[in-house]
Design an enzyme around this catalytic site. Structure first.
Site, PDB file in Angstrom:
ATOM      1  N   ARG A   1      -0.020   7.788  -2.550  1.00 17.38           N
ATOM      2  CA  ARG A   1       0.489   8.811  -2.025  1.00 17.38           C
ATOM      3  C   ARG A   1       2.072   9.121  -2.175  1.00 17.38           C
ATOM      4  O   ARG A   1       2.492  10.191  -2.278  1.00 17.38           O
ATOM      5  CB  ARG A   1       0.466   8.484  -0.260  1.00 17.38           C
ATOM      6  CG  ARG A   1      -1.133   8.787   0.151  1.00 17.38           C
ATOM      7  CD  ARG A   1      -1.545   7.962   1.504  1.00 17.38           C
ATOM      8  NE  ARG A   1      -1.336   6.727   1.348  1.00 17.38           N
ATOM      9  CZ  ARG A   1      -1.564   5.855   2.122  1.00 17.38           C
ATOM     10  NH1 ARG A   1      -1.209   6.179   3.336  1.00 17.38           N
ATOM     11  NH2 ARG A   1      -1.942   4.527   1.927  1.00 17.38           N
TER      12      ARG A   1
ATOM     13  N   ASP B   1       0.871  -1.086  -0.171  1.00 19.93           N
ATOM     14  CA  ASP B   1       0.108   0.107  -0.093  1.00 19.93           C
ATOM     15  C   ASP B   1       0.875   1.226  -0.001  1.00 19.93           C
ATOM     16  O   ASP B   1       2.057   1.347   0.728  1.00 19.93           O
ATOM     17  CB  ASP B   1      -0.960  -0.114   1.400  1.00 19.93           C
ATOM     18  CG  ASP B   1      -2.171   0.776   1.162  1.00 19.93           C
ATOM     19  OD1 ASP B   1      -2.184   1.307  -0.218  1.00 19.93           O
ATOM     20  OD2 ASP B   1      -2.709   1.080   2.083  1.00 19.93           O
TER      21      ASP B   1
ATOM     22  N   HIS C   1       2.421   3.443  -8.904  1.00 21.26           N
ATOM     23  CA  HIS C   1       2.136   1.817  -9.207  1.00 21.26           C
ATOM     24  C   HIS C   1       3.381   1.538  -9.906  1.00 21.26           C
ATOM     25  O   HIS C   1       3.707   0.154  -9.820  1.00 21.26           O
ATOM     26  CB  HIS C   1       0.809   1.572  -9.924  1.00 21.26           C
ATOM     27  CG  HIS C   1      -0.354   1.976  -9.347  1.00 21.26           C
ATOM     28  ND1 HIS C   1      -0.534   1.639  -7.868  1.00 21.26           N
ATOM     29  CD2 HIS C   1      -1.563   2.745  -9.456  1.00 21.26           C
ATOM     30  CE1 HIS C   1      -1.744   2.178  -7.438  1.00 21.26           C
ATOM     31  NE2 HIS C   1      -2.381   2.779  -8.436  1.00 21.26           N
TER      32      HIS C   1
ATOM     33  N   LEU D   1      10.521 -20.543  -4.440  1.00 17.41           N
ATOM     34  CA  LEU D   1       9.481 -20.006  -3.660  1.00 17.41           C
ATOM     35  C   LEU D   1       8.050 -19.973  -4.542  1.00 17.41           C
ATOM     36  O   LEU D   1       8.013 -20.038  -5.777  1.00 17.41           O
ATOM     37  CB  LEU D   1       9.953 -18.433  -3.948  1.00 17.41           C
ATOM     38  CG  LEU D   1       8.685 -17.441  -3.516  1.00 17.41           C
ATOM     39  CD1 LEU D   1       8.843 -17.161  -1.705  1.00 17.41           C
ATOM     40  CD2 LEU D   1       9.440 -15.865  -3.894  1.00 17.41           C
TER      41      LEU D   1
HETATM   42  C1  IPE Z   1      -5.692  -2.750  -0.079  1.00 18.79           C
HETATM   43  O1  IPE Z   1      -5.250  -1.412  -0.286  1.00 18.79           O
HETATM   44  C2  IPE Z   1      -5.438  -3.419  -1.378  1.00 18.79           C
HETATM   45  C3  IPE Z   1      -4.346  -3.675  -2.092  1.00 18.79           C
HETATM   46  C4  IPE Z   1      -3.197  -3.188  -1.740  1.00 18.79           C
HETATM   47  C5  IPE Z   1      -4.523  -4.085  -3.180  1.00 18.79           C
HETATM   48  P1  IPE Z   1      -6.316  -0.449  -0.606  1.00 18.79           P
HETATM   49  O2  IPE Z   1      -5.451   0.933  -0.623  1.00 18.79           O
HETATM   50  O3  IPE Z   1      -7.204  -0.630  -1.538  1.00 18.79           O
HETATM   51  O4  IPE Z   1      -7.197  -0.313   1.064  1.00 18.79           O
HETATM   52  P2  IPE Z   1      -7.690   0.838   1.784  1.00 18.79           P
HETATM   53  O5  IPE Z   1      -9.034   1.308   0.631  1.00 18.79           O
HETATM   54  O6  IPE Z   1      -6.768   1.876   2.266  1.00 18.79           O
HETATM   55  O7  IPE Z   1      -8.432   0.049   3.066  1.00 18.79           O
HETATM   56  C1  IPE Z   2      -1.526   0.249  -3.453  1.00 20.97           C
HETATM   57  O1  IPE Z   2      -1.336   1.606  -3.222  1.00 20.97           O
HETATM   58  C2  IPE Z   2      -1.750  -0.349  -4.770  1.00 20.97           C
HETATM   59  C3  IPE Z   2      -3.353  -0.772  -5.113  1.00 20.97           C
HETATM   60  C4  IPE Z   2      -4.299  -0.862  -4.001  1.00 20.97           C
HETATM   61  C5  IPE Z   2      -3.647  -1.267  -6.228  1.00 20.97           C
HETATM   62  P1  IPE Z   2      -2.672   2.595  -3.141  1.00 20.97           P
HETATM   63  O2  IPE Z   2      -2.876   2.904  -4.939  1.00 20.97           O
HETATM   64  O3  IPE Z   2      -3.515   2.220  -2.356  1.00 20.97           O
HETATM   65  O4  IPE Z   2      -1.741   3.952  -2.649  1.00 20.97           O
HETATM   66  P2  IPE Z   2      -2.585   4.781  -1.674  1.00 20.97           P
HETATM   67  O5  IPE Z   2      -2.874   3.972  -0.489  1.00 20.97           O
HETATM   68  O6  IPE Z   2      -3.640   5.542  -2.291  1.00 20.97           O
HETATM   69  O7  IPE Z   2      -1.466   5.839  -1.431  1.00 20.97           O
HETATM   70 MG    MG Z   3      -4.141   2.552  -0.512  1.00 16.64          MG
END
Ligand code: IPE
Ligand code: IPE
Ligand code: MG
Length: 250
Positions: A24, A20, A37, A131
């Site tokens: 940001r 995650d 990403h 793995l």
């Molecule tokens: C969880 O992250 C899903 C993945 C990392 C694929 P999100 O960014 O979607 O989760 P929330 O919305 O902050 O809970």
């Molecule tokens: C995780 O990063 C990737 C996916 C959920 C696909 P985010 O896209 O949720 O990044 P933040 O949480 O908005 O920073």
């Molecule tokens: Mg996120």
């Protein structure tokens, strides 16, 4: 951190990661979210290698949740393009590194082309013994549990199972990860401290580790720190802690 503490005996067999913070990370650099990403995909490559180096048996990565479809169309489209590109680019490397690749989730919503690509890489790597890399795409814990209930319901209907005899083992066998051990350690990056509908059943006794580092910045050293934290924990599974001799009553 001493790397000596990362001895095989204490290491987790299965590490799960909620990757995650890509959006940001990009925002902080005045870039569009998808840039984060793409950086995150580079982290995946590094951490897969490190997991392999640390003799981890299973690494499961949450890449796209069922809820992530509700993001802007442009971001969703770009994410699926990135999955396809990464798969094509990584297929050879995975195979030469003896990695067995699997995707879990409801693949029926993915394009036929991406489904074929996934099947191809799964087939090519199926005999590998290193793995186990599991990537969760269009996955959610509630989807997995509902799906398992549906499969068990079918078995009850065709008479192959007696509903009064269904046990936890039968249920587990219907879940996506059925053949693999439950995660020992869950790492979530970016400072959020929640499960976000990941492996709800399988996390029953998983150790949780949260770090503020955004996924694109998550380094091999950060990964080892998480392993080190795990190695120092006392997993009790509902039992009592080991009692030093002087505390023993008899
Ligand atoms: C969880 O992250 C899903 C993945 C990392 C694929 P999100 O960014 O979607 O989760 P929330 O919305 O902050 O809970
Ligand atoms: C995780 O990063 C990737 C996916 C959920 C696909 P985010 O896209 O949720 O990044 P933040 O949480 O908005 O920073
Ligand atoms: Mg996120």
């Amino acid at each position: 951190m001493s790397r000596n503490s990362l001895t095989k005996e204490f290491l987790p067999k299965h590490v799960s990661i909620i990757m995650d913070g890509n959006g940001r990370w990009a925002n902080e650099r005045n870039q569009i979210r998808i840039f984060g990403h793409y950086e995150g995909a580079k982290t995946v490559k590094r951490i897969v290698k490190e997991a392999h180096r640390q003799n981890i048996e299973v690494l499961s990565l949450f890449a796209f949740s069922c809820e992530n479809w509700n993001r802007p169309d442009q971001e969703v489209k770009a994410l699926f393009e990135l999955f396809a590109e990464s798969l094509t680019e990584q297929a050879k490397d995975l195979n030469s590194n003896n990695v067995k690749f699997n995707v879990i989730g409801d693949l029926s919503d993915l394009s036929a082309e991406l489904q074929d690509k996934i099947k191809e890489v799964e087939n090519v790597t199926s005999a590998n013994t290193g793995l186990n890399l599991v990537v969760a795409i269009n996955y959610s814990g509630r989807w997995d549990i509902t799906n398992a209930a549906r499969k068990l319901g079918e078995k009850v209907k065709d008479g192959s199972i007696d509903p009064s005899l269904i046990n936890e083992q039968d249920f587990s066998e219907m879940l996506s990860l059925c053949a693999l051990p439950d995660p020992d350690l869950l790492i979530r990056t970016s400072g959020e401290q929640r499960i976000s509908n990941f492996m709800l059943w399988q996390f029953a006794y998983t150790e949780l580790y949260f770090t503020d580092v955004y996924w694109p910045d998550f380094s091999e050293d950060d990964f080892r720190k998480a392993l080190d934290s795990y190695c120092r924990r006392d997993r009790r599974f509902g039992l009592v802690a080991e009692t030093p001799n002087h505390d023993k009553i008899v």
